[in-house]
Design a protein around this motif. Structure first.
Motif, PDB file in Angstrom:
ATOM      1  N   LEU A 147       5.956   7.703  -7.040  1.00  0.00           N
ATOM      2  CA  LEU A 147       5.351   7.437  -5.741  1.00  0.00           C
ATOM      3  C   LEU A 147       4.464   6.206  -5.795  1.00  0.00           C
ATOM      4  O   LEU A 147       4.502   5.346  -4.923  1.00  0.00           O
ATOM      5  CB  LEU A 147       4.542   8.655  -5.297  1.00  0.00           C
ATOM      6  CG  LEU A 147       3.826   8.569  -3.967  1.00  0.00           C
ATOM      7  CD1 LEU A 147       4.847   8.537  -2.850  1.00  0.00           C
ATOM      8  CD2 LEU A 147       2.908   9.762  -3.802  1.00  0.00           C
ATOM      9  N   ALA A 148       3.676   6.102  -6.841  1.00  0.00           N
ATOM     10  CA  ALA A 148       2.744   4.979  -6.961  1.00  0.00           C
ATOM     11  C   ALA A 148       3.431   3.685  -7.349  1.00  0.00           C
ATOM     12  O   ALA A 148       2.931   2.605  -7.053  1.00  0.00           O
ATOM     13  CB  ALA A 148       1.666   5.317  -7.989  1.00  0.00           C
ATOM     14  N   ASN A 176       4.033   1.748   2.066  1.00  0.00           N
ATOM     15  CA  ASN A 176       3.085   2.075   1.011  1.00  0.00           C
ATOM     16  C   ASN A 176       3.411   3.470   0.499  1.00  0.00           C
ATOM     17  O   ASN A 176       4.195   4.189   1.118  1.00  0.00           O
ATOM     18  CB  ASN A 176       1.657   2.006   1.542  1.00  0.00           C
ATOM     19  CG  ASN A 176       1.224   0.581   1.788  1.00  0.00           C
ATOM     20  OD1 ASN A 176       1.620  -0.332   1.081  1.00  0.00           O
ATOM     21  ND2 ASN A 176       0.401   0.378   2.803  1.00  0.00           N
ATOM     22  N   PRO A 177       2.836   3.895  -0.622  1.00  0.00           N
ATOM     23  CA  PRO A 177       3.182   5.216  -1.145  1.00  0.00           C
ATOM     24  C   PRO A 177       2.992   6.365  -0.156  1.00  0.00           C
ATOM     25  O   PRO A 177       3.796   7.275  -0.114  1.00  0.00           O
ATOM     26  CB  PRO A 177       2.233   5.374  -2.334  1.00  0.00           C
ATOM     27  CG  PRO A 177       1.967   4.003  -2.783  1.00  0.00           C
ATOM     28  CD  PRO A 177       1.959   3.176  -1.543  1.00  0.00           C
ATOM     29  N   GLY A 178       1.971   6.319   0.656  1.00  0.00           N
ATOM     30  CA  GLY A 178       1.718   7.440   1.550  1.00  0.00           C
ATOM     31  C   GLY A 178       2.292   7.312   2.944  1.00  0.00           C
ATOM     32  O   GLY A 178       2.518   8.310   3.606  1.00  0.00           O
ATOM     33  N   ALA A 179       2.536   6.089   3.408  1.00  0.00           N
ATOM     34  CA  ALA A 179       2.969   5.917   4.791  1.00  0.00           C
ATOM     35  C   ALA A 179       3.752   4.618   4.954  1.00  0.00           C
ATOM     36  O   ALA A 179       3.597   3.679   4.173  1.00  0.00           O
ATOM     37  CB  ALA A 179       1.762   5.906   5.723  1.00  0.00           C
ATOM     38  N   ALA A 180       4.570   4.601   5.986  1.00  0.00           N
ATOM     39  CA  ALA A 180       5.282   3.390   6.380  1.00  0.00           C
ATOM     40  C   ALA A 180       4.658   2.907   7.686  1.00  0.00           C
ATOM     41  O   ALA A 180       4.535   3.663   8.644  1.00  0.00           O
ATOM     42  CB  ALA A 180       6.760   3.676   6.579  1.00  0.00           C
ATOM     43  N   HIS A 229       0.559  -2.248  -0.749  1.00  0.00           N
ATOM     44  CA  HIS A 229       0.452  -1.814  -2.133  1.00  0.00           C
ATOM     45  C   HIS A 229       1.456  -2.503  -3.047  1.00  0.00           C
ATOM     46  O   HIS A 229       1.277  -2.513  -4.258  1.00  0.00           O
ATOM     47  CB  HIS A 229       0.610  -0.299  -2.231  1.00  0.00           C
ATOM     48  CG  HIS A 229      -0.548   0.440  -1.663  1.00  0.00           C
ATOM     49  ND1 HIS A 229      -1.620   0.822  -2.419  1.00  0.00           N
ATOM     50  CD2 HIS A 229      -0.824   0.844  -0.394  1.00  0.00           C
ATOM     51  CE1 HIS A 229      -2.496   1.446  -1.659  1.00  0.00           C
ATOM     52  NE2 HIS A 229      -2.045   1.460  -0.425  1.00  0.00           N
ATOM     53  N   ALA A 230       2.495  -3.075  -2.488  1.00  0.00           N
ATOM     54  CA  ALA A 230       3.476  -3.796  -3.312  1.00  0.00           C
ATOM     55  C   ALA A 230       2.864  -5.054  -3.924  1.00  0.00           C
ATOM     56  O   ALA A 230       3.315  -5.530  -4.959  1.00  0.00           O
ATOM     57  CB  ALA A 230       4.703  -4.162  -2.485  1.00  0.00           C
ATOM     58  N   PHE A 231       1.834  -5.593  -3.297  1.00  0.00           N
ATOM     59  CA  PHE A 231       1.161  -6.801  -3.792  1.00  0.00           C
ATOM     60  C   PHE A 231      -0.331  -6.524  -3.881  1.00  0.00           C
ATOM     61  O   PHE A 231      -1.128  -7.086  -3.143  1.00  0.00           O
ATOM     62  CB  PHE A 231       1.420  -7.981  -2.852  1.00  0.00           C
ATOM     63  CG  PHE A 231       2.857  -8.345  -2.727  1.00  0.00           C
ATOM     64  CD1 PHE A 231       3.456  -9.184  -3.648  1.00  0.00           C
ATOM     65  CD2 PHE A 231       3.629  -7.838  -1.692  1.00  0.00           C
ATOM     66  CE1 PHE A 231       4.786  -9.516  -3.542  1.00  0.00           C
ATOM     67  CE2 PHE A 231       4.962  -8.175  -1.575  1.00  0.00           C
ATOM     68  CZ  PHE A 231       5.540  -9.008  -2.505  1.00  0.00           C
ATOM     69  N   GLN A 232      -0.714  -5.641  -4.769  1.00  0.00           N
ATOM     70  CA  GLN A 232      -2.118  -5.284  -4.909  1.00  0.00           C
ATOM     71  C   GLN A 232      -2.882  -6.380  -5.637  1.00  0.00           C
ATOM     72  O   GLN A 232      -2.325  -7.098  -6.458  1.00  0.00           O
ATOM     73  CB  GLN A 232      -2.260  -3.982  -5.679  1.00  0.00           C
ATOM     74  CG  GLN A 232      -1.764  -2.791  -4.919  1.00  0.00           C
ATOM     75  CD  GLN A 232      -2.000  -1.502  -5.680  1.00  0.00           C
ATOM     76  OE1 GLN A 232      -2.465  -1.506  -6.792  1.00  0.00           O
ATOM     77  NE2 GLN A 232      -1.668  -0.397  -5.043  1.00  0.00           N
ATOM     78  N   GLY A 233      -4.156  -6.442  -5.336  1.00  0.00           N
ATOM     79  CA  GLY A 233      -5.014  -7.386  -6.022  1.00  0.00           C
ATOM     80  C   GLY A 233      -5.330  -6.907  -7.431  1.00  0.00           C
ATOM     81  O   GLY A 233      -5.247  -5.719  -7.734  1.00  0.00           O
ATOM     82  N   SER A 234      -5.665  -7.846  -8.301  1.00  0.00           N
ATOM     83  CA  SER A 234      -6.015  -7.496  -9.674  1.00  0.00           C
ATOM     84  C   SER A 234      -7.071  -8.473 -10.179  1.00  0.00           C
ATOM     85  O   SER A 234      -7.314  -9.519  -9.577  1.00  0.00           O
ATOM     86  CB  SER A 234      -4.783  -7.557 -10.574  1.00  0.00           C
ATOM     87  OG  SER A 234      -4.321  -8.884 -10.684  1.00  0.00           O
ATOM     88  N   LEU A 235      -7.666  -8.127 -11.287  1.00  0.00           N
ATOM     89  CA  LEU A 235      -8.655  -9.007 -11.897  1.00  0.00           C
ATOM     90  C   LEU A 235      -7.992 -10.305 -12.342  1.00  0.00           C
ATOM     91  O   LEU A 235      -8.537 -11.399 -12.134  1.00  0.00           O
ATOM     92  CB  LEU A 235      -9.327  -8.310 -13.082  1.00  0.00           C
ATOM     93  CG  LEU A 235     -10.356  -9.138 -13.836  1.00  0.00           C
ATOM     94  CD1 LEU A 235     -11.513  -9.506 -12.919  1.00  0.00           C
ATOM     95  CD2 LEU A 235     -10.872  -8.365 -15.036  1.00  0.00           C
ATOM     96  N   VAL A 236      -6.807 -10.206 -12.938  1.00  0.00           N
ATOM     97  CA  VAL A 236      -6.081 -11.409 -13.362  1.00  0.00           C
ATOM     98  C   VAL A 236      -5.749 -12.282 -12.149  1.00  0.00           C
ATOM     99  O   VAL A 236      -5.857 -13.509 -12.194  1.00  0.00           O
ATOM    100  CB  VAL A 236      -4.802 -11.016 -14.137  1.00  0.00           C
ATOM    101  CG1 VAL A 236      -3.978 -12.228 -14.480  1.00  0.00           C
ATOM    102  CG2 VAL A 236      -5.153 -10.232 -15.389  1.00  0.00           C
ATOM    103  N   GLY A 237      -5.355 -11.637 -11.044  1.00  0.00           N
ATOM    104  CA  GLY A 237      -5.062 -12.378  -9.826  1.00  0.00           C
ATOM    105  C   GLY A 237      -6.281 -13.076  -9.258  1.00  0.00           C
ATOM    106  O   GLY A 237      -6.193 -14.176  -8.729  1.00  0.00           O
TER     107      GLY A 237
END
Length: 162
Positions: free
Chosen positions: A40-41, A58-62, A92-100
């Protein structure tokens, strides 16, 4: 990786003749729920521009956002769709990150640029003005039951018959 690990563990549980079917089903139920949550995630997120709207799954909803309601698409810390008159939609397909944040989120920037190009080229503004959000329950139930049935029935049956 978890699918393979849990599949291997189910094979090992199935090879032990001391484990009866009740124990195998209980262990497979636990592994099935964990595999479902990981799937799911990690597997259900996507962003798809369509002719009448932008579809964000997203995992929970469209969420379906009509092109006329999109104020902007921000890619600073993951992909975020700013919606006029509603709260923003985080992809959620393009989540932010520290590296980003340090090096720049190239994939989120490319996605935002692609969506903007699609929007200016071929998007139709004739769609309804309502932002729709729905939970795809059928898909979730099918995934959960298919994972569980493979781990609880197919793997032990295959191992014990061979």
């Amino acid at each position: 990786m978890l699918w393979l690990l849990f599949g291997f563990m189910m094979i090992m549980f199935s090879l032990n003749p001391a484990n009866d079917w009740g124990e195998l089903v209980a262990v497979a139920s636990f592994f099935g729920v964990i595999c479902y949550l990981v799937s799911l995630a990690s597997m259900f997120s996507l962003v798809k521009p369509q002719r009448k709207a932008l579809l964000v799954i997203n995992p929970g909803a469209a969420v379906t956002v009509p092109w006329s309601r999109i104020r902007s698409i921000d890619a600073q810390n993951g992909l975020v769709v700013q919606v006029v008159g509603a709260k923003e939609v985080v992809c959620h397909a393009f989540q932010g990150s520290l590296v980003g944040r340090i090096f720049g989120a190239a994939s989120a920037n490319r996605a935002a640029d692609s969506i903007e190009r699609y929007r200016t080229r071929s998007a139709s503004l004739e769609a309804s003005d309502e932002v729709e959000s729905r939970v795809p329950l059928r898909r979730h139930l099918l995934w959960l039951t298919s994972i569980w049935s493979v781990l609880a029935i197919a793997v032990p049956l295959g191992v014990r018959l061979l």
